[in-house]
Design a protein around this motif. Sequence first.
Motif, PDB file in Angstrom:
ATOM      1  N   ALA A   1       0.832  -1.211   0.000  1.00  0.00           N
ATOM      2  CA  ALA A   1       0.000   0.000   0.000  1.00  0.00           C
ATOM      3  C   ALA A   1       0.865   1.258   0.000  1.00  0.00           C
ATOM      4  O   ALA A   1       0.570   2.225  -0.717  1.00  0.00           O
ATOM      5  CB  ALA A   1      -0.938  -0.010   1.205  1.00  0.00           C
ATOM      6  N   ALA A   2       1.929   1.258   0.778  1.00  0.00           N
ATOM      7  CA  ALA A   2       2.815   2.426   0.843  1.00  0.00           C
ATOM      8  C   ALA A   2       3.506   2.675  -0.499  1.00  0.00           C
ATOM      9  O   ALA A   2       3.635   3.826  -0.931  1.00  0.00           O
ATOM     10  CB  ALA A   2       3.851   2.241   1.949  1.00  0.00           C
ATOM     11  N   THR A   3       3.940   1.608  -1.172  1.00  0.00           N
ATOM     12  CA  THR A   3       4.601   1.804  -2.468  1.00  0.00           C
ATOM     13  C   THR A   3       3.608   2.289  -3.519  1.00  0.00           C
ATOM     14  O   THR A   3       3.944   3.136  -4.348  1.00  0.00           O
ATOM     15  CB  THR A   3       5.299   0.520  -2.959  1.00  0.00           C
ATOM     16  OG1 THR A   3       4.347  -0.529  -3.090  1.00  0.00           O
ATOM     17  CG2 THR A   3       6.407   0.102  -2.018  1.00  0.00           C
ATOM     18  N   GLN A   4       2.387   1.775  -3.471  1.00  0.00           N
ATOM     19  CA  GLN A   4       1.375   2.220  -4.430  1.00  0.00           C
ATOM     20  C   GLN A   4       0.994   3.675  -4.177  1.00  0.00           C
ATOM     21  O   GLN A   4       0.836   4.451  -5.126  1.00  0.00           O
ATOM     22  CB  GLN A   4       0.144   1.310  -4.356  1.00  0.00           C
ATOM     23  CG  GLN A   4       0.415  -0.062  -4.919  1.00  0.00           C
ATOM     24  CD  GLN A   4      -0.752  -1.012  -4.764  1.00  0.00           C
ATOM     25  OE1 GLN A   4      -1.546  -0.907  -3.836  1.00  0.00           O
ATOM     26  NE2 GLN A   4      -0.856  -1.963  -5.678  1.00  0.00           N
ATOM     27  N   GLU A   5       0.856   4.043  -2.916  1.00  0.00           N
ATOM     28  CA  GLU A   5       0.505   5.422  -2.563  1.00  0.00           C
ATOM     29  C   GLU A   5       1.551   6.410  -3.062  1.00  0.00           C
ATOM     30  O   GLU A   5       1.227   7.504  -3.497  1.00  0.00           O
ATOM     31  CB  GLU A   5       0.379   5.518  -1.039  1.00  0.00           C
ATOM     32  CG  GLU A   5       0.010   6.880  -0.512  1.00  0.00           C
ATOM     33  CD  GLU A   5      -0.083   6.851   1.007  1.00  0.00           C
ATOM     34  OE1 GLU A   5       0.671   7.610   1.646  1.00  0.00           O
ATOM     35  OE2 GLU A   5      -0.900   6.072   1.522  1.00  0.00           O
ATOM     36  N   ARG A   6       2.805   5.987  -3.028  1.00  0.00           N
ATOM     37  CA  ARG A   6       3.911   6.860  -3.451  1.00  0.00           C
ATOM     38  C   ARG A   6       4.297   6.632  -4.913  1.00  0.00           C
ATOM     39  O   ARG A   6       5.265   7.198  -5.399  1.00  0.00           O
ATOM     40  CB  ARG A   6       5.104   6.622  -2.540  1.00  0.00           C
ATOM     41  CG  ARG A   6       4.862   7.123  -1.121  1.00  0.00           C
ATOM     42  CD  ARG A   6       5.918   6.615  -0.160  1.00  0.00           C
ATOM     43  NE  ARG A   6       5.702   7.052   1.194  1.00  0.00           N
ATOM     44  CZ  ARG A   6       4.854   6.495   2.059  1.00  0.00           C
ATOM     45  NH1 ARG A   6       4.132   5.456   1.692  1.00  0.00           N
ATOM     46  NH2 ARG A   6       4.720   6.964   3.289  1.00  0.00           N
ATOM     47  N   GLU A   7       3.557   5.760  -5.590  1.00  0.00           N
ATOM     48  CA  GLU A   7       3.812   5.427  -6.994  1.00  0.00           C
ATOM     49  C   GLU A   7       5.239   4.932  -7.225  1.00  0.00           C
ATOM     50  O   GLU A   7       5.912   5.320  -8.173  1.00  0.00           O
ATOM     51  CB  GLU A   7       3.475   6.614  -7.896  1.00  0.00           C
ATOM     52  CG  GLU A   7       2.009   7.013  -7.829  1.00  0.00           C
ATOM     53  CD  GLU A   7       1.650   8.171  -8.728  1.00  0.00           C
ATOM     54  OE1 GLU A   7       2.540   8.693  -9.434  1.00  0.00           O
ATOM     55  OE2 GLU A   7       0.465   8.553  -8.721  1.00  0.00           O
ATOM     56  N   LEU A   8       5.682   4.036  -6.326  1.00  0.00           N
ATOM     57  CA  LEU A   8       7.011   3.446  -6.424  1.00  0.00           C
ATOM     58  C   LEU A   8       6.913   2.068  -7.054  1.00  0.00           C
ATOM     59  O   LEU A   8       5.902   1.383  -6.916  1.00  0.00           O
ATOM     60  CB  LEU A   8       7.636   3.316  -5.029  1.00  0.00           C
ATOM     61  CG  LEU A   8       7.830   4.610  -4.239  1.00  0.00           C
ATOM     62  CD1 LEU A   8       8.276   4.294  -2.826  1.00  0.00           C
ATOM     63  CD2 LEU A   8       8.829   5.499  -4.942  1.00  0.00           C
TER      64      LEU A   8
END
Length: 93
Positions: free
Chosen positions: A21-28
């Motif tokens: 979720a954190a990577t998707q939120e930051r578009e990583l």
Amino acid sequence: SQSRYSGAKYDRQALRQTVIAATQERELDLEIVHCQAPIEVLRDRLNQRTGDIADATADLLTAQVAAFEAFSNEERLWVREVDTARGGDLKLQ
């Protein structure tokens, strides 16, 4: 672009979902590298370790393997299986 690596033990889906979720939120970009070796190889490696801060021991290995939650279909989109039975350096690119 910069790469970030997390060397933590993410054996539970809930822990992995937080990172996803954190990577998707930051578009990583995300890649989950799942290193595997036979349990005998892992046990031997753990028994040979000395002088590090890791809490993994051969005594805990069976319980850790049993506690691992399989990757969900969603997680499998990012999983790369790596056979580490022979050892050597793992090169991530």
